[in-house]
Enzyme design. Structure first.
Site, PDB file in Angstrom:
ATOM      1  N   LYS A   2     -51.289  -9.449 -23.193  1.00 14.33           N
ATOM      2  CA  LYS A   2     -50.384 -10.483 -22.686  1.00 14.33           C
ATOM      3  C   LYS A   2     -49.051 -10.344 -23.420  1.00 14.33           C
ATOM      4  O   LYS A   2     -49.002 -10.368 -24.652  1.00 14.33           O
ATOM      5  CB  LYS A   2     -50.987 -11.870 -22.921  1.00 14.33           C
TER       6      LYS A   2
ATOM      7  N   ARG B 206     -44.636 -23.083 -17.538  1.00 13.19           N
ATOM      8  CA  ARG B 206     -44.425 -24.049 -18.630  1.00 13.19           C
ATOM      9  C   ARG B 206     -43.946 -25.380 -18.083  1.00 13.19           C
ATOM     10  O   ARG B 206     -44.268 -26.444 -18.606  1.00 13.19           O
ATOM     11  CB  ARG B 206     -43.470 -23.449 -19.663  1.00 13.19           C
TER      12      ARG B 206
ATOM     13  N   LYS C 187     -42.727 -17.065 -28.318  1.00 13.75           N
ATOM     14  CA  LYS C 187     -44.115 -16.784 -28.690  1.00 13.75           C
ATOM     15  C   LYS C 187     -44.267 -15.337 -29.158  1.00 13.75           C
ATOM     16  O   LYS C 187     -45.338 -14.748 -29.058  1.00 13.75           O
ATOM     17  CB  LYS C 187     -45.032 -17.089 -27.500  1.00 13.75           C
TER      18      LYS C 187
ATOM     19  N   GLU D 293     -55.305  -3.449 -28.132  1.00 15.25           N
ATOM     20  CA  GLU D 293     -55.726  -4.832 -27.881  1.00 15.25           C
ATOM     21  C   GLU D 293     -56.981  -4.861 -27.001  1.00 15.25           C
ATOM     22  O   GLU D 293     -57.938  -5.583 -27.268  1.00 15.25           O
ATOM     23  CB  GLU D 293     -54.615  -5.625 -27.170  1.00 15.25           C
TER      24      GLU D 293
ATOM     25  N   LYS E 124     -51.044  -9.090 -18.299  1.00 15.78           N
ATOM     26  CA  LYS E 124     -50.175 -10.181 -17.854  1.00 15.78           C
ATOM     27  C   LYS E 124     -48.801 -10.064 -18.488  1.00 15.78           C
ATOM     28  O   LYS E 124     -48.739  -9.828 -19.693  1.00 15.78           O
ATOM     29  CB  LYS E 124     -50.850 -11.496 -18.250  1.00 15.78           C
TER      30      LYS E 124
ATOM     31  N   SER F 220     -46.235 -16.956 -12.794  1.00 17.53           N
ATOM     32  CA  SER F 220     -45.417 -17.939 -12.086  1.00 17.53           C
ATOM     33  C   SER F 220     -44.029 -17.410 -11.731  1.00 17.53           C
ATOM     34  O   SER F 220     -43.528 -17.645 -10.622  1.00 17.53           O
ATOM     35  CB  SER F 220     -45.303 -19.210 -12.935  1.00 17.53           C
TER      36      SER F 220
ATOM     37  N   TYR G 266     -50.781 -17.274  -7.444  1.00 23.46           N
ATOM     38  CA  TYR G 266     -50.550 -18.585  -6.819  1.00 23.46           C
ATOM     39  C   TYR G 266     -50.496 -18.460  -5.299  1.00 23.46           C
ATOM     40  O   TYR G 266     -50.527 -19.468  -4.603  1.00 23.46           O
ATOM     41  CB  TYR G 266     -49.248 -19.200  -7.371  1.00 23.46           C
TER      42      TYR G 266
HETATM   43  C1  PBG Z   1     -50.398 -20.259 -22.042  1.00 20.63           C
HETATM   44  C2  PBG Z   1     -50.352 -19.577 -20.733  1.00 20.63           C
HETATM   45  C3  PBG Z   1     -49.171 -19.183 -20.119  1.00 20.63           C
HETATM   46  C4  PBG Z   1     -49.529 -18.670 -18.888  1.00 20.63           C
HETATM   47  C5  PBG Z   1     -50.921 -18.745 -18.774  1.00 20.63           C
HETATM   48  N1  PBG Z   1     -51.422 -19.302 -19.946  1.00 20.63           N
HETATM   49  C6  PBG Z   1     -47.768 -19.331 -20.548  1.00 20.63           C
HETATM   50  C7  PBG Z   1     -47.369 -18.932 -21.896  1.00 20.63           C
HETATM   51  O1  PBG Z   1     -47.968 -18.075 -22.526  1.00 20.63           O
HETATM   52  O2  PBG Z   1     -46.382 -19.492 -22.345  1.00 20.63           O
HETATM   53  C8  PBG Z   1     -48.530 -18.171 -17.885  1.00 20.63           C
HETATM   54  C9  PBG Z   1     -48.955 -18.122 -16.475  1.00 20.63           C
HETATM   55  C10 PBG Z   1     -47.838 -18.057 -15.510  1.00 20.63           C
HETATM   56  O3  PBG Z   1     -46.643 -17.915 -15.872  1.00 20.63           O
HETATM   57  O4  PBG Z   1     -48.150 -18.140 -14.324  1.00 20.63           O
HETATM   58  N2  PBG Z   1     -51.397 -19.993 -22.888  1.00 20.63           N
END
Ligand code: PBG
Length: 331
Positions: free
Chosen positions: A201, A211, A224, A240, A255, A281, A320
């Protein structure tokens, strides 16, 4: 071995629709899709999310309706995310451990209505529950602590499993959490609760609308990058994945999705395990923005991008657009 022109004309098999269907190397079906859903409090509540046009938060009763819709469409699995009331957020994210939290109520309601006919995948990370919007516990120096966070993630996972979750999906990127969660699940008798690890990720600019959806946007200060991966790294993604598999992950995830298709392909080739991709998203929002601007046609964009994940080697995709795509595929 490819022959010489004109004995070999690669256009020959493309000349008609029946032939293209026959020669297509990968297929996309509703069974390839996981549908992420946002849950909120109340009853009969639908809250549209401005930055994700066409996506809403649903109260638990309406999430159950979405689950039934998914069942009818042949979508095998849902991914749940809670929009926690701001007053239930805290520095330590303790609401994640509440057996009656929004997530647990949604899991239980879906399982009561649909039983084993649909899978429920649940996100493990503290960002929907912390007052600072980070995925873990922040120490006095502002650093997200690893081992302290893993302790809480274990409790969160057990809480979700007890409520009936089928797949625990840690999205936090702490080191060592897959093994720790697996051990705890085994010890608690949850032998068949799967773990889908968000293994690779990335610290991505594509998570903005999410968010917004879970209510972390205004809370998160900074980024992050001390736990999510650097977008420049591919070899590290393989490490990983290797570690998470060794620790007991049943499947791994990459991701975001399309910008990281090379990672999906490399993971699949190297490890030959089930790999999932999350079309996140921001990717969804980009497609919708393109459609709104008249720059592309939604159905074609959706199906082409989802097929690309299959071609790269993904077993399935979190998107989505899942219900829309399943409807198109079922037609
Ligand atoms: C948080 C999490 C995130 C997403 C899934 N779980 C956002 C982040 O890491 O800030 C993102 C999913 C998306 O953008 O559709 N643990």
């Amino acid at each position: 071995m490819t022959g010489q022109f004109p004995a070999t004309r690669l256009r020959r098999t493309r000349a008609s629709a029946w032939s293209r269907a026959l020669y297509r190397e990968v297929q996309l079906t509703p069974a390839d899709l996981i549908w992420p859903l946002f849950v909120t409090d109340g009853t009969r509540v639908e809250q549209p999310i401005a930055s994700l046009p066409g996506v809403s938060r649903w109260s638990v009763d309406l999430v159950v309706d979405r689950a039934k819709e998914a069942l009818a469409l042949g979508i095998p699995c849902l991914a749940l995310f809670p929009h926690t009331q701001p007053e239930r957020r805290s520095d330590d994210g303790a609401e994640a451990l509440n057996p009656d939290n929004l997530m647990c109520r949604a899991i239980a309601a879906i399982k009561a209505a649909c039983g084993d006919r649909i899978g429920v995948l649940t996100d493990v990370a503290l960002d929907p529950y912390t007052s600072h919007g980070q995925d873990g516990l922040v120490d006095s120096a502002g650093y997200v602590g690893n081992d302290t966070t893993v302790e809480v993630l274990i409790g969160q996972s057990l809480n979700q499993a007890a409520a009936g979750a089928d797949v625990i999906a840690p999205s936090d990127m702490m080191d060592g959490r897959i093994g720790a969660i697996r051990d705890a699940l085994e010890a608690a008798g949850h032998h068949n609760v799967q773990i889908m690890s968000y293994a690779a990720k990335y610290a991505s600019a594509f998570y903005g609308p999410f968010r917004d959806a879970v209510g972390s946007k205004g809370l998160l200060k900074g980024d992050k990058k001390t736990y999510q991966m650097d977008p420049g790294n591919a070899e590290e993604a393989l490490r990983e994945v290797e570690m998470d598999l060794a620790e007991g992950a049943d499947s791994v995830m990459v991701k975001p999705g399309l910008p990281y298709l090379d990672i999906v392909a490399r993971v699949k080739e190297r490890f030959e395990v089930p790999v999932f991709a999350y079309q996140v998203s921001g990717e969804y929002a980009m497609i919708e923005a393109a459609v709104a601007a008249g720059a592309g046609e939604r159905d074609a964009l959706v199906l082409e991008t989802l097929l690309a994940f299959k071609r790269a080697g993904a077993s399935g995709v979190l998107t989505y657009h899942a219900a829309h795509a399943a409807r198109l595929l079922g037609a």
